[in-house]
Design a protein around this motif. Structure first.
Motif, PDB file in Angstrom:
ATOM      1  N   ILE A  98       0.895  -1.016   0.136  1.00 30.30           N
ATOM      2  CA  ILE A  98       0.152   0.127   0.181  1.00 30.30           C
ATOM      3  C   ILE A  98       0.878   0.969  -0.207  1.00 30.30           C
ATOM      4  CG2 ILE A  98      -1.646   1.265   1.333  1.00 30.30           C
ATOM      5  CD1 ILE A  98      -2.825  -1.410   2.244  1.00 30.30           C
ATOM      6  N   LYS A  99       1.965   1.269   0.730  1.00 29.50           N
ATOM      7  CA  LYS A  99       2.853   2.351   0.823  1.00 29.50           C
ATOM      8  C   LYS A  99       3.375   2.640  -0.228  1.00 29.50           C
ATOM      9  CE  LYS A  99       6.435   4.293   3.766  1.00 29.50           C
ATOM     10  NZ  LYS A  99       7.363   4.107   4.870  1.00 29.50           N
ATOM     11  N   ARG A 100       3.580   1.805  -0.992  1.00 29.74           N
ATOM     12  CA  ARG A 100       4.522   1.964  -2.256  1.00 29.74           C
ATOM     13  C   ARG A 100       3.566   2.242  -3.621  1.00 29.74           C
ATOM     14  NH1 ARG A 100      10.006  -1.213  -3.216  1.00 29.74           N
ATOM     15  NH2 ARG A 100      10.387   0.718  -4.187  1.00 29.74           N
ATOM     16  N   ASN A 101       2.397   2.195  -3.472  1.00 28.11           N
ATOM     17  CA  ASN A 101       1.452   2.570  -4.482  1.00 28.11           C
ATOM     18  C   ASN A 101       0.335   3.604  -4.037  1.00 28.11           C
ATOM     19  OD1 ASN A 101       1.992   0.129  -6.687  1.00 28.11           O
ATOM     20  ND2 ASN A 101       2.301  -0.846  -4.453  1.00 28.11           N
ATOM     21  N   GLY A 107     -10.387  -0.543  -3.363  1.00 24.55           N
ATOM     22  CA  GLY A 107     -10.960  -1.384  -4.505  1.00 24.55           C
ATOM     23  C   GLY A 107      -9.967  -2.067  -5.661  1.00 24.55           C
ATOM     24  N   GLY A 108      -8.785  -1.323  -5.328  1.00 25.59           N
ATOM     25  CA  GLY A 108      -7.715  -1.954  -6.132  1.00 25.59           C
ATOM     26  C   GLY A 108      -7.827  -1.036  -7.563  1.00 25.59           C
ATOM     27  N   HIS A 109      -8.355   0.199  -7.679  1.00 25.75           N
ATOM     28  CA  HIS A 109      -8.821   1.051  -8.679  1.00 25.75           C
ATOM     29  C   HIS A 109      -7.375   2.019  -8.769  1.00 25.75           C
ATOM     30  CE1 HIS A 109     -10.462   2.939 -11.988  1.00 25.75           C
ATOM     31  NE2 HIS A 109     -10.355   4.111 -11.380  1.00 25.75           N
ATOM     32  N   TYR A 110      -7.148   2.188 -10.427  1.00 27.08           N
ATOM     33  CA  TYR A 110      -5.855   3.106 -10.382  1.00 27.08           C
ATOM     34  C   TYR A 110      -6.048   3.804 -11.846  1.00 27.08           C
ATOM     35  CZ  TYR A 110      -1.223   4.934 -11.730  1.00 27.08           C
ATOM     36  OH  TYR A 110      -0.512   5.938 -12.069  1.00 27.08           O
ATOM     37  N   LYS A 111      -6.279   5.004 -11.725  1.00 22.17           N
ATOM     38  CA  LYS A 111      -6.051   5.955 -12.901  1.00 22.17           C
ATOM     39  C   LYS A 111      -4.713   6.737 -13.047  1.00 22.17           C
ATOM     40  CE  LYS A 111      -9.392   9.361 -11.497  1.00 22.17           C
ATOM     41  NZ  LYS A 111     -10.745   9.915 -11.943  1.00 22.17           N
ATOM     42  N   PRO A 112      -4.266   7.010 -13.933  1.00 23.89           N
ATOM     43  CA  PRO A 112      -2.904   7.894 -13.904  1.00 23.89           C
ATOM     44  C   PRO A 112      -3.334   9.311 -13.352  1.00 23.89           C
ATOM     45  CG  PRO A 112      -3.164   6.903 -16.025  1.00 23.89           C
ATOM     46  CD  PRO A 112      -4.444   6.739 -15.374  1.00 23.89           C
ATOM     47  N   HIS A 142       0.613  -4.214  -9.594  1.00 20.88           N
ATOM     48  CA  HIS A 142       0.258  -2.666  -9.452  1.00 20.88           C
ATOM     49  C   HIS A 142       1.108  -1.779 -10.139  1.00 20.88           C
ATOM     50  CE1 HIS A 142      -3.676  -2.322  -7.252  1.00 20.88           C
ATOM     51  NE2 HIS A 142      -3.188  -3.244  -6.481  1.00 20.88           N
ATOM     52  N   PRO A 143       2.540  -1.722  -9.871  1.00 24.11           N
ATOM     53  CA  PRO A 143       3.501  -0.921 -10.690  1.00 24.11           C
ATOM     54  C   PRO A 143       3.328  -1.277 -11.859  1.00 24.11           C
ATOM     55  CG  PRO A 143       4.668  -2.418  -8.975  1.00 24.11           C
ATOM     56  CD  PRO A 143       3.283  -2.384  -8.683  1.00 24.11           C
ATOM     57  N   PHE A 144       3.622  -2.528 -12.214  1.00 21.50           N
ATOM     58  CA  PHE A 144       3.826  -3.017 -13.579  1.00 21.50           C
ATOM     59  C   PHE A 144       2.738  -2.242 -14.534  1.00 21.50           C
ATOM     60  CE2 PHE A 144       2.240  -5.785 -16.926  1.00 21.50           C
ATOM     61  CZ  PHE A 144       3.640  -6.049 -17.705  1.00 21.50           C
ATOM     62  N   LEU A 145       1.264  -2.236 -14.081  1.00 25.46           N
ATOM     63  CA  LEU A 145       0.260  -1.738 -14.808  1.00 25.46           C
ATOM     64  C   LEU A 145       0.219  -0.366 -14.718  1.00 25.46           C
ATOM     65  CD1 LEU A 145      -2.566  -3.939 -13.272  1.00 25.46           C
ATOM     66  CD2 LEU A 145      -1.506  -4.156 -15.751  1.00 25.46           C
ATOM     67  N   GLN A 146       0.911   0.506 -13.653  1.00 27.20           N
ATOM     68  CA  GLN A 146       0.977   1.935 -13.751  1.00 27.20           C
ATOM     69  C   GLN A 146       2.007   2.409 -14.586  1.00 27.20           C
ATOM     70  OE1 GLN A 146       1.418   3.093  -9.318  1.00 27.20           O
ATOM     71  NE2 GLN A 146       0.165   1.306  -8.793  1.00 27.20           N
ATOM     72  N   ARG A 147       2.849   1.731 -14.614  1.00 26.63           N
ATOM     73  CA  ARG A 147       4.143   1.759 -15.752  1.00 26.63           C
ATOM     74  C   ARG A 147       3.676   2.201 -17.137  1.00 26.63           C
ATOM     75  NH1 ARG A 147       8.665   1.273 -13.264  1.00 26.63           N
ATOM     76  NH2 ARG A 147      10.014   1.505 -14.983  1.00 26.63           N
ATOM     77  N   GLN A 148       2.547   1.315 -17.312  1.00 28.32           N
ATOM     78  CA  GLN A 148       1.939   1.370 -18.640  1.00 28.32           C
ATOM     79  C   GLN A 148       0.745   2.589 -18.854  1.00 28.32           C
ATOM     80  OE1 GLN A 148       0.505  -2.721 -19.533  1.00 28.32           O
ATOM     81  NE2 GLN A 148       2.814  -3.448 -19.290  1.00 28.32           N
TER      82      GLN A 148
END
Length: 345
Positions: A98-101, A107-112, A142-148
């Motif tokens: 959690i701290k690193r993301n 809910g595990g949702h992310y948008k740039p 999580h970081p893998f998908l954020q990188r994209q």
């Protein structure tokens, strides 16, 4: 008069260039296929002897001061590095993940935070009390998908009870529930014990056909175990998924659903496309190349006749009981009762 001739030459040149572009578009399969080539064919680093940390340069993504003036994300992410360092020696804690993301929402949702995403992908994982695998996967994915620069949500579909595991039916449930949240561009069906090794392996769908992404796993010596194999990680648009009537509901515990899925893709008039092996590399958790003998992998026998059953066994006959839907900090958990193995199976 001279000006008129020059204008005529310019017009003919314009017509010639336009025709050349038009022919190229037809040859490549449509305009989106032409322009998508610039996104999916970057100059990729494939030297796996020099991997990078999956969190490298993510700190460059900072929140835009004003969402109203936020630009669209670049066609190719500026922080992709290629091969990634993957190790399962230390089990990460949920608190540390959690701290690193910090930009991952409930809910595990992310948008740039810095741009509008071009793609929206739902990551669907069939789950049953595999906490160790789950933490390793969340730490890397999580970081893998954020990188994209994707907008994404991670869904965990948990089967209750002590009956045989039914991965394919759980993924059908995941698709139905995920589509209530968002009009996803892509559905990524992901085994919990696989981690991608290269961030150029883009978690987006092929426009025309279902895509097999895990084309090179370490436990298969980075080759396909057999030609029609589609296990591990695959990506389908919602249209692809419904066209093939989703996945079968009747495979309990034996793992033979992958051959059924490959067959129904072809019966639905589609074909399987694959991420190239130098990009579609995956590490398998708990696989030890020093202790496991690399014998040819045998596909599990099937007692099903897919040609007769695929139209009557899938999304159109899916039955389950939704027990809970909970938003955790790093994922959305969907807990379901999908029944038990019928006595005639």
């Amino acid at each position: 008069m001279l000006l008129s001739r020059m204008e005529n030459h310019c017009f003919l040149l314009f017509v010639f260039v336009f025709q050349a572009i038009f022919i190229l578009i037809l040859y490549r399969g449509g305009p989106s296929r032409v322009f998508r080539g610039f996104v999916e064919s970057p100059q990729v680093v494939v030297d796996y002897s020099k991997p990078h940390d999956v969190y490298t340069n993510l700190s460059l993504f900072t929140r835009a001061p004003n969402e109203d003036t936020m630009p669209y994300c670049s066609a190719q992410s500026p922080v992709l590095v290629g091969p990634l360092t993957i190790t399962f020696k230390v089990l990460p804690s949920e608190r540390m993940i959690i701290k690193r993301n910090p930009f991952v929402q409930s809910g595990g949702h992310y948008k740039p935070p810095h741009c509008f995403p071009r793609y929206k992908s739902a990551i669907l994982v069939a789950y049953r009390n595999q906490e160790k695998y789950l933490r390793h996967l969340l730490y890397y994915i999580h970081p893998f998908l954020q990188r994209q620069q994707l907008s994404y949500t991670i869904y965990l579909i948990q089967q209750v009870g002590t009956g045989s595991f039914n991965r394919a039916k759980l993924l059908n449930v995941g698709v139905r529930e995920a589509m209530k949240d968002e009009e996803w561009d892509c559905l990524v069906l992901h085994d919990i014990d696989l981690v991608p090794e290269n961030d150029y392996n883009l978690y987006i769908c092929d426009e025309y056909y279902p895509k097999h992404m895990a084309s090179a796993m370490d436990k298969f010596q980075y080759t396909l175990p057999y030609e029609s194999f589609i296990g591990g990680v695959s990506a389908l648009t919602p249209e692809h998924y419904m066209k093939m009537n989703g996945f079968p509901n009747t495979y309990w515990g034996d793992g033979g659903e992958n051959d059924d899925i490959a067959t129904r893709i072809h019966l639905a008039g589609m074909k399987i496309v694959r991420t190239s092996p130098h990009l579609g590399r995956y590490r398998v958790m708990d696989y030890n190349e020093e202790t496991e003998i690399p014998d040819p992998w045998k596909r599990p026998p099937s007692q099903h006749n897919t040609r007769k059953t695929w139209k009557a066994d899938g999304m159109n006959t899916l039955q389950f009981r939704l027990l809970s839907r909970t938003k955790h900090p790093l994922y959305t958990k969907i807990t379901v009762d999908i029944g038990y193995v019928p006595s005639f199976s």
